[in-house]
Every structure is written in C-alpha cells, then in structure tokens.
Design an enzyme around this catalytic site. Structure first.
Site, PDB file in Angstrom:
ATOM      1  N   LYS A  42      38.052  47.773  55.191  1.00 47.00           N
ATOM      2  CA  LYS A  42      38.637  46.895  56.124  1.00 47.00           C
ATOM      3  C   LYS A  42      39.712  46.081  55.649  1.00 47.00           C
ATOM      4  O   LYS A  42      40.528  45.495  56.436  1.00 47.00           O
ATOM      5  CB  LYS A  42      37.393  45.770  56.658  1.00 47.00           C
ATOM      6  CG  LYS A  42      36.323  46.454  57.271  1.00 47.00           C
ATOM      7  CD  LYS A  42      35.286  45.162  57.340  1.00 47.00           C
ATOM      8  CE  LYS A  42      34.143  45.782  57.775  1.00 47.00           C
ATOM      9  NZ  LYS A  42      33.102  44.556  57.778  1.00 47.00           N
ATOM     10  N   GLU A  98      46.753  50.982  51.343  1.00 46.79           N
ATOM     11  CA  GLU A  98      45.497  50.359  50.739  1.00 46.79           C
ATOM     12  C   GLU A  98      46.005  48.900  50.422  1.00 46.79           C
ATOM     13  O   GLU A  98      46.995  48.216  50.257  1.00 46.79           O
ATOM     14  CB  GLU A  98      45.353  51.021  49.239  1.00 46.79           C
ATOM     15  CG  GLU A  98      44.315  50.284  48.263  1.00 46.79           C
ATOM     16  CD  GLU A  98      42.904  50.734  49.043  1.00 46.79           C
ATOM     17  OE1 GLU A  98      42.652  50.165  50.007  1.00 46.79           O
ATOM     18  OE2 GLU A  98      42.180  51.544  48.284  1.00 46.79           O
ATOM     19  N   ASP A  99      44.627  47.885  50.497  1.00 49.03           N
ATOM     20  CA  ASP A  99      44.777  46.402  50.111  1.00 49.03           C
ATOM     21  C   ASP A  99      45.151  46.150  48.599  1.00 49.03           C
ATOM     22  O   ASP A  99      46.147  45.311  48.181  1.00 49.03           O
ATOM     23  CB  ASP A  99      43.738  45.845  50.593  1.00 49.03           C
ATOM     24  CG  ASP A  99      42.303  45.944  50.031  1.00 49.03           C
ATOM     25  OD1 ASP A  99      42.373  47.185  49.392  1.00 49.03           O
ATOM     26  OD2 ASP A  99      41.189  45.445  50.370  1.00 49.03           O
ATOM     27  N   ASP A 102      42.406  48.269  41.881  1.00 53.70           N
ATOM     28  CA  ASP A 102      41.874  47.667  40.782  1.00 53.70           C
ATOM     29  C   ASP A 102      41.490  48.451  39.682  1.00 53.70           C
ATOM     30  O   ASP A 102      42.364  48.898  39.246  1.00 53.70           O
ATOM     31  CB  ASP A 102      40.238  46.665  41.431  1.00 53.70           C
ATOM     32  CG  ASP A 102      39.747  45.732  40.467  1.00 53.70           C
ATOM     33  OD1 ASP A 102      40.696  45.205  39.721  1.00 53.70           O
ATOM     34  OD2 ASP A 102      38.683  45.826  40.642  1.00 53.70           O
ATOM     35  N   LYS A 130      46.488  45.614  40.295  1.00 58.09           N
ATOM     36  CA  LYS A 130      45.976  44.839  39.279  1.00 58.09           C
ATOM     37  C   LYS A 130      45.874  46.014  38.088  1.00 58.09           C
ATOM     38  O   LYS A 130      44.896  46.333  37.742  1.00 58.09           O
ATOM     39  CB  LYS A 130      44.409  44.221  39.452  1.00 58.09           C
ATOM     40  CG  LYS A 130      44.580  43.323  40.405  1.00 58.09           C
ATOM     41  CD  LYS A 130      43.234  42.536  40.166  1.00 58.09           C
ATOM     42  CE  LYS A 130      42.193  42.465  41.202  1.00 58.09           C
ATOM     43  NZ  LYS A 130      40.944  41.810  41.090  1.00 58.09           N
ATOM     44  N   VAL A 152      41.000  37.755  44.281  1.00 56.37           N
ATOM     45  CA  VAL A 152      41.698  37.153  45.427  1.00 56.37           C
ATOM     46  C   VAL A 152      41.213  37.346  46.633  1.00 56.37           C
ATOM     47  O   VAL A 152      40.376  38.441  47.008  1.00 56.37           O
ATOM     48  CB  VAL A 152      43.375  37.506  45.172  1.00 56.37           C
ATOM     49  CG1 VAL A 152      43.896  37.266  44.079  1.00 56.37           C
ATOM     50  CG2 VAL A 152      43.422  39.268  45.301  1.00 56.37           C
ATOM     51  N   ASP A 158      38.487  40.159  51.236  1.00 59.74           N
ATOM     52  CA  ASP A 158      37.535  39.524  51.544  1.00 59.74           C
ATOM     53  C   ASP A 158      36.646  38.927  50.259  1.00 59.74           C
ATOM     54  O   ASP A 158      36.815  39.522  49.379  1.00 59.74           O
ATOM     55  CB  ASP A 158      36.198  40.056  52.573  1.00 59.74           C
ATOM     56  CG  ASP A 158      35.382  41.227  51.546  1.00 59.74           C
ATOM     57  OD1 ASP A 158      36.023  41.842  51.285  1.00 59.74           O
ATOM     58  OD2 ASP A 158      34.239  41.401  51.713  1.00 59.74           O
TER      59      ASP A 158
HETATM   60  P1  5GP Z   1      38.857  49.944  42.924  1.00 63.30           P
HETATM   61  O1  5GP Z   1      38.094  51.077  43.141  1.00 63.30           O
HETATM   62  O2  5GP Z   1      40.094  50.155  42.736  1.00 63.30           O
HETATM   63  O3  5GP Z   1      37.994  49.080  41.663  1.00 63.30           O
HETATM   64  O4  5GP Z   1      38.604  48.859  43.945  1.00 63.30           O
HETATM   65  C1  5GP Z   1      39.327  48.658  45.045  1.00 63.30           C
HETATM   66  C2  5GP Z   1      38.747  48.161  46.177  1.00 63.30           C
HETATM   67  O5  5GP Z   1      37.971  46.914  45.462  1.00 63.30           O
HETATM   68  C3  5GP Z   1      39.661  47.370  46.882  1.00 63.30           C
HETATM   69  O6  5GP Z   1      39.973  48.133  48.058  1.00 63.30           O
HETATM   70  C4  5GP Z   1      39.096  46.103  47.349  1.00 63.30           C
HETATM   71  O7  5GP Z   1      38.156  46.283  48.584  1.00 63.30           O
HETATM   72  C5  5GP Z   1      37.895  45.673  46.224  1.00 63.30           C
HETATM   73  N1  5GP Z   1      38.857  44.546  45.343  1.00 63.30           N
HETATM   74  C6  5GP Z   1      39.228  44.847  44.045  1.00 63.30           C
HETATM   75  N2  5GP Z   1      39.741  43.960  43.533  1.00 63.30           N
HETATM   76  C7  5GP Z   1      39.684  42.947  44.440  1.00 63.30           C
HETATM   77  C8  5GP Z   1      40.069  41.454  44.577  1.00 63.30           C
HETATM   78  O8  5GP Z   1      40.425  40.691  43.616  1.00 63.30           O
HETATM   79  N3  5GP Z   1      39.538  40.733  45.754  1.00 63.30           N
HETATM   80  C9  5GP Z   1      38.942  41.199  46.726  1.00 63.30           C
HETATM   81  N4  5GP Z   1      38.648  40.779  47.881  1.00 63.30           N
HETATM   82  N5  5GP Z   1      38.727  42.794  46.716  1.00 63.30           N
HETATM   83  C10 5GP Z   1      39.018  43.462  45.623  1.00 63.30           C
END
Ligand code: 5GP
Length: 179
Positions: A42, A98-99, A102, A130, A152, A158
C-alpha cells in the site's frame, strides 16, 4: 498526528519537486513505449498517484500488494505477495513504483517475479532509498531521496497502518513504537 513525530524529514514542497523531476525524466526515457506503471501497495499509493500525473505519455496502470512489515519497525525478512495483475506484461515496458527500499528483499522478490513474465524492459523507481540497510543486491534505476537509517512515515508509508495520509515524510518518535 504531528505529536507522534520527532521531525518533519522531507516536506511537501521537496517531495513534489522531486516527483515532478522524475516524471519529466520518465516522460523522456519512455517516449513511444506505452509503459505499464505498477503501484506496489500500500505504501506507494500517494507517490504513484502523483508520479503518473507527471508522466506525459500514454501509459497503463496495475497493482501488486506486498507486505513485509507487521506492526513493528524491523522487517521480519518475510515477503508476502498478492500477485493479481490484470494486464499481460509480456513484451511490455514495465515501471515498478516502490515506496522505500530498505533491506531490498521485497523489491528483489517482485523484480524476479516480473522478469519471469518476459517483459520488454523493467525500470524501478523508489521514493526513498536506505542503502545503509541493504542486505541483498538489488537494482534501483531512480531514487527520489537517499535517506539514512531511520524509520519514516507519511506520504503513503505507515506505522501499524497509520500515518499514510501525511502529505510529508516524518520521523516517528521512538517512544511511539517502543511502548
Ligand atoms: P525491504 O524488503 O526492502 O526490507 O522492505 C521494504 C518494505 O518495508 C517497504 O516497502 C516498506 O513497506 C517497509 N519499510 C522499510 N523501511 C521503512 C520505513 O522506514 N518506514 C516504513 N513505514 N516502512 C518501511
């Protein structure tokens, strides 16, 4: 809602300027390609809605749902996906929106899935990146903002399903989620 934030990290004006800039770039790069923009739900909803309005060429949209965070701020490393694409992506130019990237797990998983569909090209845009948190090697073509390791919220992102409606990106007070 501001009471729960320790800081406004990226204000509305900066976000809109960057989104406009990226929209111009994509308009140039994808000319005559009739791309399919995919919103990763979302968290990308606001970024997606703003971005596609800045892309001034014919395009189609579709949606994918990805969940990797529960109610906490640390990723459990498990990616839950709901793939229910309505458009046949074979030979199409696909743009993933993508938002935040991470660890990179979520994006890698989605990219692998999309590549198997024999798309003509795959471009990935993220609002936030990040890089210090990356644990898997994943390619990102456009990042609006590279940020340090902080949790964040806002502009679609969220915490426990809240704060998505903030028009800016804020840093959540640690006391809010450590209680
Ligand atoms: P990854 O698979 O890259 O570790 O995580 C990606 C997902 O984790 C993002 O799509 C998001 O939903 C969530 N996420 C990662 N970092 C943050 C953050 O700082 N804030 C929020 N609200 N969601 C995050």
């Amino acid at each position: 809602m501001e009471n729960f934030l320790s800081d406004i990290f990226i204000d509305e004006e900066k976000i809109q300027a960057k989104v406009q800039e990226l929209g111009c770039q994509l308009t140039e790069d994808l000319e005559n390609k009739e791309p399919v923009f995919i919103c990763i739900l979302k968290g990308s909803i606001l970024f997606f809605a703003d971005l596609i309005r800045e892309v001034k060429i014919p395009l189609e949209v579709d949606f994918l749902k990805a969940s990797s965070y529960g109610a906490g701020t640390e990723s459990p490393g498990i990616v839950e996906m709901a793939f229910d694409l309505k458009i046949d992506l074979t030979d199409r130019h696909v743009v993933l929106v993508e938002d935040i990237v991470d660890s990179g797990h979520t994006l890698k998983y989605i990219q692998n899935f999309i590549r198997k569909l024999k798309v003509a090209s795959l471009t990935t845009c993220t609002l936030l990146d990040k890089p210090d948190r990356r644990t898997v090697d994943v390619s990102v073509d456009y990042s609006c903002f590279v940020i340090p390791d902080a949790f964040v919220v806002g502009y679609g992102l969220d915490f426990d399903q809240k704060f998505r409606n903030l028009p800016y990106i804020g840093i959540l007070k640690e006391s809010y989620y450590s209680e």
